[in-house]
Design an enzyme around this catalytic site. Structure first.
Site, PDB file in Angstrom:
ATOM      1  N   CYS A 114       8.059 142.968 -15.130  1.00 21.70           N
ATOM      2  CA  CYS A 114       8.969 143.725 -14.273  1.00 21.70           C
ATOM      3  C   CYS A 114       8.250 144.449 -13.146  1.00 21.70           C
ATOM      4  O   CYS A 114       8.887 144.914 -12.195  1.00 21.70           O
ATOM      5  CB  CYS A 114       9.766 144.714 -15.113  1.00 21.70           C
ATOM      6  SG  CYS A 114      10.728 143.918 -16.427  1.00 21.70           S
ATOM      7  N   HIS A 254      11.917 150.547 -11.063  1.00 19.98           N
ATOM      8  CA  HIS A 254      12.347 149.359 -11.793  1.00 19.98           C
ATOM      9  C   HIS A 254      13.732 149.609 -12.373  1.00 19.98           C
ATOM     10  O   HIS A 254      13.979 150.639 -13.004  1.00 19.98           O
ATOM     11  CB  HIS A 254      11.345 149.037 -12.895  1.00 19.98           C
ATOM     12  CG  HIS A 254      11.820 148.023 -13.881  1.00 19.98           C
ATOM     13  ND1 HIS A 254      12.508 146.880 -13.507  1.00 19.98           N
ATOM     14  CD2 HIS A 254      11.718 147.980 -15.241  1.00 19.98           C
ATOM     15  CE1 HIS A 254      12.803 146.190 -14.589  1.00 19.98           C
ATOM     16  NE2 HIS A 254      12.337 146.827 -15.648  1.00 19.98           N
ATOM     17  N   ASN A 284      19.291 144.686 -15.823  1.00 17.81           N
ATOM     18  CA  ASN A 284      17.846 144.652 -15.621  1.00 17.81           C
ATOM     19  C   ASN A 284      17.467 143.254 -15.140  1.00 17.81           C
ATOM     20  O   ASN A 284      17.510 142.292 -15.908  1.00 17.81           O
ATOM     21  CB  ASN A 284      17.144 144.983 -16.937  1.00 17.81           C
ATOM     22  CG  ASN A 284      15.629 144.973 -16.840  1.00 17.81           C
ATOM     23  OD1 ASN A 284      15.060 144.437 -15.896  1.00 17.81           O
ATOM     24  ND2 ASN A 284      14.978 145.544 -17.836  1.00 17.81           N
TER      25      ASN A 284
END
Length: 323
Positions: A114, A254, A284
């Site tokens: 990520c 993030h 996500n």
């Protein structure tokens, strides 16, 4: 003369298929109420019409060419950050290169989970500052849905698919330099988050066939890491560059979980209005989340903005930009 890095254009793309919390609740033990209260996520997008990671990345690459006015042949380098590539080889970036006709470029993938977009920006910056490369694409693209175990609600409810990216360009004007400072780190911990592990064979047999495992994360450890170690890195980078948290126009974290973003905002004593986020609608999207969130406010950025991401590795990176 010294070469600096200018951030010229941003792009983003998500698949059409919207998947709601209620739909996930029909195939696993969860509910819209549980997902929203724990994650802040309402919907996410899944690539379900034959689209793969290279297709999402190609859409972004085409946007970057259109917005910059550059021909594909002017691109020197394409970096695709992903943990959900089309294949182990060839690199997804090579497929994007072919798709857009960037015949003069070279291309490679980067795996930093990520944190990929921040790692990709920092890497592209070095190529540009070498003086050899003028136009570089950094595209973060993920089809997380193909790596999920949909019996595991601790992971599957979080993730969505998408892509975002940036076009970076060399400049000799120091006033046009947009990448101010960076800090990239890893902890060498492969157990908290992992995906796609391929086991070695134990015997020579005709039944051998490569298989990968589904995505896994230890949610408690991720939350603890993201809300303690990561803010410390953010503060350190800002201090080394001569900034304070309240000097920032935006902080783009993030897009792991709205609750994590809220906790980081509180830790830095900053209002949530400084934290652009898309996690409620897109989930996500791994390395693509920061890129897409930046793309969403790029035209409004006129002050120092901190990009911070964290993921498997454990990898975490912050990049300070200023327009």
């Amino acid at each position: 003369m010294p070469t600096y890095t200018k951030l010229v254009a941003m792009g983003q793309y998500v698949p059409e298929r919207i998947v709601t919390n209620d739909e996930l609740a029909t195939i696993m033990d969860t509910s819209d109420e549980w997902i929203q209260s724990h994650t802040g996520i309402k919907t996410r997008r899944f690539a379900m019409n034959g689209e793969n990671t290279s297709d999402l990345a190609t859409e972004v690459a085409q946007q970057l060419l259109q917005k910059s006015g550059l021909a594909a042949t002017a691109i020197d380098l394409i970096i695709v950050t992903t943990i959900t590539p089309d294949a182990l080889t060839p690199a997804t970036a090579c497929i994007v290169q072919r798709n857009v006709g960037a015949s003069n470029a070279f291309a490679f993938d980067m795996s930093a989970a990520c944190a990929g977009f921040t790692f990709g920006l920092a890497t592209a910056d070095k190529f540009i500052r070498s003086g050899q490369y003028q136009n570089v694409m950094v595209i973060s693209a993920e089809v997380n849905s193909k790596m999920m175990d949909f019996k595991d609600r601790t992971a599957a409810v979080f993730f969505g698919d998408g892509a975002g990216g940036a076009l970076l360009q060399a400049t000799e004007d120091p006033h046009e330099n947009n990448l101010i400072a960076e800090k990239l780190q890893t902890q060498g911990n492969p157990e908290v988050i992992h995906s796609g592990r391929v086991q070695p064979i134990t015997t020579v047999a005709a039944t051998n066939y490569p298989q990968t495992d589904a995505f896994y994360q230890n949610g408690r450890e991720v939350f603890q890491f993201a809300t303690t170690v990561v803010p410390e890195q953010m503060r350190g980078l800002l201090a080394s560059a001569g900034y304070r948290p309240d000097d920032l126009q935006y902080v783009i974290c993030h897009q792991a979980n709205l609750r994590i973003i809220e906790k980081i905002a509180a830790t830095l004593a900053l209002p949530m209005t400084k934290f652009p986020h898309n996690v409620e609608d897109l989930g996500n999207t791994s390395s693509a989340g920061v890129a897409m969130a930046l793309a969403g406010v790029f035209d409004q950025v006129n002050g120092p903005t901190l990009l911070t991401a964290f993921g498997g590795g454990l990898a975490y990176g912050s990049v300070l930009i200023k327009k």
